[in-house]
Scaffold this motif. Structure first.
Motif, PDB file in Angstrom:
ATOM      1  N   ASP A 125      32.732  23.700  35.691  1.00 56.44           N
ATOM      2  CA  ASP A 125      34.158  24.024  35.652  1.00 56.44           C
ATOM      3  C   ASP A 125      34.454  24.887  34.435  1.00 56.44           C
ATOM      4  O   ASP A 125      35.165  24.491  33.514  1.00 56.44           O
ATOM      5  CB  ASP A 125      34.985  22.736  35.636  1.00 56.44           C
ATOM      6  N   ASN A 126      33.900  26.090  34.433  1.00 55.50           N
ATOM      7  CA  ASN A 126      34.086  27.035  33.340  1.00 55.50           C
ATOM      8  C   ASN A 126      34.493  28.380  33.921  1.00 55.50           C
ATOM      9  O   ASN A 126      34.082  28.731  35.037  1.00 55.50           O
ATOM     10  CB  ASN A 126      32.783  27.222  32.539  1.00 55.50           C
ATOM     11  N   TYR A 150      40.578  33.642  32.847  1.00 57.94           N
ATOM     12  CA  TYR A 150      40.081  32.667  33.818  1.00 57.94           C
ATOM     13  C   TYR A 150      39.127  33.308  34.829  1.00 57.94           C
ATOM     14  O   TYR A 150      38.917  32.785  35.916  1.00 57.94           O
ATOM     15  CB  TYR A 150      41.234  31.985  34.558  1.00 57.94           C
TER      16      TYR A 150
END
Length: 433
Positions: A125-126, A150
């Protein structure tokens, strides 16, 4: 109590399924489209079950993991005729296509009743690109714009609009290889300005297309013309089914699918033509554009070439086709509309040929070179991949026209292996074989 009741009630609704199609996996779409308890959705974010159908090449596994992680919680996966990813030890695998709708419904029901845990996330989750602390204001951009916060590129006015010269924000992204509107396996890097495609670069090629075994038989020996033409009609109907689903006309698409399943040498396409004309299919604005020049059409072959005015069809060289009075039908516009009109005209022509050939019990005479629904196939010529052609014809089209153009083009290379459809022969085919 109320939550349990709602879960049970939700379990009675159609199962939202996102299909990720590998090699030979498109057969499941035609099976699931007829299942009243299955809803095929266009985004993994709207699904509770990910269906991976057919073999997935190793270089596409990372993209498959990204698709998997987009499903909301709770969700799970089902693997049809392929091996699950090693991270999914408890994933369900199935080979029986008739059992597929029931298996999907069972997984969905178990998820809602909390009898099955949700699939784990497979990727970290990066953000895929570093961005925090970068730029003048620490938001990953250049000044107040640009960058990839993001991991998502920001729109920038980097290009003049190729339509009217206005400078609009452009956005570059990659789409595929599991995008339902694309041929399975194909992906592209696209730059858009509003709804206009500024540039298009094909990144991965579509999976090979498999033909009915009768076309492979026809390269080796004489086969009944009726059987060959019915297989040609079925192939074109399956493509029309996809085009109608893309246009959002599910009922018309199901009508086409039912016609394909019930084909005999006595079948007619009159009702199909009336339905398409009543719906206004050939008048859709999205069918404007996608024009192929003569040499481009020749590279694609088959109906696409004849829709551009070429009368190239190897059936003309077969003595028994000549006995049936065969001559190629063709159009001249070469655009998306002409290609769909060409496909419908060839469906009608092939049904007439099948009826007459069945009555006279005619077989093919020429096995050296045959005309497949994908194009000519001989020792010297074989349908090859033409997906790079999209790089030339898609820029300048609006997004809906671009998708309609892709749907109208049969651009995948031909497989050396015949189609495995899991369906019985019709009575007419049994008689003719």
């Amino acid at each position: 109590m109320a939550v349990s009741w709602l879960h049970r009630l939700a379990g009675l609704t159609p199962v939202p399924v996102f299909p990720a199609l590998g090699m030979g996996g498109d057969v499941v779409l035609r099976r699931l489209a007829q299942a009243t308890n299955i809803e095929l959705v266009g985004s993994p974010r709207h699904a509770s079950v990910l269906l991976v159908a057919g073999g997935v090449q190793p270089d596409l596994l990372e993209a498959l993991r990204r698709v998997h992680d987009q499903l909301p919680w709770p969700s799970s996966s089902l693997w049809f005729r392929c091996e699950p990813l090693p991270e999914l030890e408890d994933a369900t695998r199935i080979d029986d296509i008739e059992a597929l709708p029931g298996a999907l419904a069972a997984i969905h029901r178990e998820l809602l009743l909390q009898r099955r845990g949700s699939s784990p996330r497979l990727l970290p989750d990066n953000p895929p690109n570093p961005w925090e602390g970068l730029g003048d204001d620490g938001h990953g951009g250049e000044g107040m714009m640009g960058g990839v916060p993001y991991g998502r590129p920001m729109a920038m006015n980097m290009h003049d609009d190729i339509r009217d010269g206005l400078t609009l924000d452009s956005l570059t992204f990659r789409i595929g290889p599991f995008f339902p509107a694309f041929p399975p396996g194909m992906s592209a890097e696209v730059t858009v300005q509003g709804d206009l495609v500024q540039s298009w670069t094909t990144q991965s090629l579509p999976h090979l297309v498999a033909l009915d075994p009768v076309f492979h038989d026809a390269r080796q020996r004489s086969v009944p013309i009726a059987r060959l033409e019915l297989a040609r009609v079925r192939y074109h109907l399956h493509r029309l089914f996809h085009g109608l689903r893309l246009a959002g006309w599910e009922s018309a698409a199901l009508h086409v699918l039912h016609l394909a399943m019930r084909l005999t040498s006595d079948s007619r396409a009159d009702a199909l033509r009336r339905r398409l004309e009543r719906y206004g299919f050939f008048y859709l604005a999205a069918l404007d554009g996608g024009v192929l020049e003569v040499e481009q059409a020749r590279r694609v072959g088959g109906p696409a070439s004849r829709a551009a005015g070429l009368d190239d069809d190897l059936r003309s060289e077969d003595a028994n086709y000549q006995r049936l009075g065969f001559s190629p039908v063709f159009h001249n516009a070469g655009d998306t509309r002409a290609r769909w009109q060409q496909i419908l005209a060839e469906i009608e022509q092939s049904l007439q040929l099948a009826k007459q050939a069945a009555r006279e019990d005619l077989h093919t005479q020429n096995s050296v070179a045959i005309e497949t629904p994908r194009g000519p196939w001989s020792d010297e010529r074989c349908p090859t991949d033409a997906s790079r052609l999209l790089d030339e014809i898609i820029p300048g089209l609006e997004w809906d026209s671009a998708l309609a153009t892709i749907a109208s083009l049969d651009i995948a290379a031909l497989s050396d292996w015949p189609l495995v459809e899991d369906k019985p022969l019709t009575r007419s085919e049994e008689r003719s074989s």
